[in-house]
Write an enzyme that holds these catalytic residues in place. Structure first.
Site, PDB file in Angstrom:
ATOM      1  N   ASP A   8      47.627  83.990   9.419  1.00  0.00           N
ATOM      2  CA  ASP A   8      47.338  85.157   8.585  1.00  0.00           C
ATOM      3  C   ASP A   8      48.588  86.048   8.602  1.00  0.00           C
ATOM      4  OD1 ASP A   8      45.856  87.290   7.296  1.00  0.00           O
ATOM      5  OD2 ASP A   8      45.800  88.248   9.266  1.00  0.00           O
ATOM      6  N   ASP A  10      48.891  89.997   7.217  1.00  0.00           N
ATOM      7  CA  ASP A  10      48.713  91.429   7.518  1.00  0.00           C
ATOM      8  C   ASP A  10      47.831  91.608   8.747  1.00  0.00           C
ATOM      9  OD1 ASP A  10      50.219  92.556   5.327  1.00  0.00           O
ATOM     10  OD2 ASP A  10      48.673  91.707   4.042  1.00  0.00           O
ATOM     11  N   GLU A  17      49.668  97.192   7.729  1.00  0.00           N
ATOM     12  CA  GLU A  17      48.756  97.949   6.875  1.00  0.00           C
ATOM     13  C   GLU A  17      49.014  99.459   6.910  1.00  0.00           C
ATOM     14  OE1 GLU A  17      47.104  96.658   4.630  1.00  0.00           O
ATOM     15  OE2 GLU A  17      46.241  94.747   5.217  1.00  0.00           O
ATOM     16  N   GLU A  54      41.738  94.817  -5.699  1.00  0.00           N
ATOM     17  CA  GLU A  54      40.291  94.957  -5.527  1.00  0.00           C
ATOM     18  C   GLU A  54      39.969  96.246  -4.766  1.00  0.00           C
ATOM     19  OE1 GLU A  54      42.169  92.323  -4.978  1.00  0.00           O
ATOM     20  OE2 GLU A  54      41.231  90.519  -5.788  1.00  0.00           O
ATOM     21  N   ARG A  82      51.161  96.741  -8.788  1.00  0.00           N
ATOM     22  CA  ARG A  82      52.533  96.266  -9.006  1.00  0.00           C
ATOM     23  C   ARG A  82      53.526  97.226  -8.343  1.00  0.00           C
ATOM     24  NH1 ARG A  82      56.731  97.028 -11.897  1.00  0.00           N
ATOM     25  NH2 ARG A  82      55.888  98.837 -13.007  1.00  0.00           N
ATOM     26  N   THR A 123      47.311  88.550   0.974  1.00  0.00           N
ATOM     27  CA  THR A 123      48.321  89.405   0.363  1.00  0.00           C
ATOM     28  C   THR A 123      49.148  88.637  -0.672  1.00  0.00           C
ATOM     29  OG1 THR A 123      49.775  91.265   0.922  1.00  0.00           O
ATOM     30  CG2 THR A 123      50.330  89.153   1.891  1.00  0.00           C
ATOM     31  N   ASN A 127      55.019  89.954  -1.129  1.00  0.00           N
ATOM     32  CA  ASN A 127      54.972  90.693   0.144  1.00  0.00           C
ATOM     33  C   ASN A 127      55.284  89.774   1.321  1.00  0.00           C
ATOM     34  OD1 ASN A 127      54.095  92.844  -1.392  1.00  0.00           O
ATOM     35  ND2 ASN A 127      51.939  92.483  -0.971  1.00  0.00           N
TER      36      ASN A 127
END
Ligand code: XBP
Ligand code: MG
Length: 264
Positions: A8, A10, A17, A54, A82, A123, A127
């Site tokens: 994973d 983040d 975060e 979302e 964006r 993500t 990123n």
């Protein structure tokens, strides 16, 4: 037999975060002249919604000054997202986000031992590229991680298992030969729904959440104390690895495959 690690991003590779995505969202709000700001605590609650776009749409539901029409909200969320990702990449490039302690060592140890590794994240790809480029270099990252499954690559984000199913297919590995490394209950649910054994390194925003059915849960890869199930030789100084979690520890937990649950 453990053959692959599925990482994973983040909260797991980096505490990205609070000082990364949240700050970048706030910069995106300001850049469009919106008076919106997400505090650290508000953002923690919003993290239960996976996916930045979302998350924006969910937040707009409670705002009187958000656009009334669904397609206008959608367009605003896309533009904010964006801009947020641009700000985030700039923050990462400027060195605002470090890898979590013990991550680099374990990634390099696993690579040296011939394990396959993949990125399995909600993500956006840009990123991930920014983070890995900053900390490993992009070319080396492509060698270290044989598959990158990101937010754009799935129809449904975590806790849906699709990201893990795609990572397994890309590495051509059966679920039980892999170990996912996660920080959030949603990520754990995604891995488990794909039948991938999962290890949890607690992150700042999910420090106290109930986690069900991991093979091990602990405070981070940098230390051997505080893990459930406990490790033999907790201090770990004897093995010359500075007391961090090693590939040997992962192999041991994976082989035991006894599912544990843990609160806070
Ligand atoms: C974490 C997420 C992401 C990030 C923001 O993903 O849920 O939405 O918060 O990134 P993971 P985006 O823990 O699976 O890495 O804005 O690109 O979604
Ligand atoms: Mg995470």
């Amino acid at each position: 037999m453990l053959r692959a690690l599925l990482w994973d991003v983040d909260g797991t590779l980096a505490e990205s975060e609070r000082d990364g995505h949240r700050v970048a969202f706030n910069a995106a709000f300001a850049s469009l002249g919106l008076g919106w700001q997400w505090s650290e605590a508000q953002y923690g609650a919003l993290l239960r919604i996976t996916g930045g776009r979302e998350r924006l749409l969910a937040d707009m539901q409670g705002r009187v000054d958000a656009p009334a029409l669904a397609d206008e909200r959608e367009a605003l969320a896309r533009e904010l997202h964006r801009r947020k990702n641009e700000h985030y990449a700039a923050l990462v490039r400027d060195g605002a986000i470090e890898l979590r302690e013990g991550v680099r060592e374990l990634v390099e140890e696993a690579a040296a031992a011939g394990l396959a590794q993949a990125i399995a994240t909600t993500t956006s790809r840009g990123n991930v590229e920014a983070l890995l480029a900053r900390h490993f270099g992009l070319q080396i990252s492509r060698r270290l991680f044989g598959a990158w499954v990101c937010g754009e690559d799935v129809a449904t984000k975590k806790p849906h298992p699709e990201v893990y199913q795609r990572a397994l297919a890309a590495l051509n590995q059966p679920a039980l030969a892999c170990l996912a490394i996660e920080d959030s209950p949603g990520g754990v649910a995604a891995a488990r729904a794909a039948e991938v054994p999962v290890l949890v390194t607690r992150s700042a925003y999910f420090a106290d959440d109930i986690v069900e059915g991991a093979v091990a849960i602990g405070p981070g890869l940098h230390q051997r104390r505080g893990w459930v199930p406990a490790l033999a030789g907790e201090a770990g100084m004897a093995c010359g690895t500075g007391g961090r979690i090693t590939l040997g520890d992962l192999r041991e937990w994976h082989a035991r495959m006894e599912h544990v649950s843990h609160v806070g």
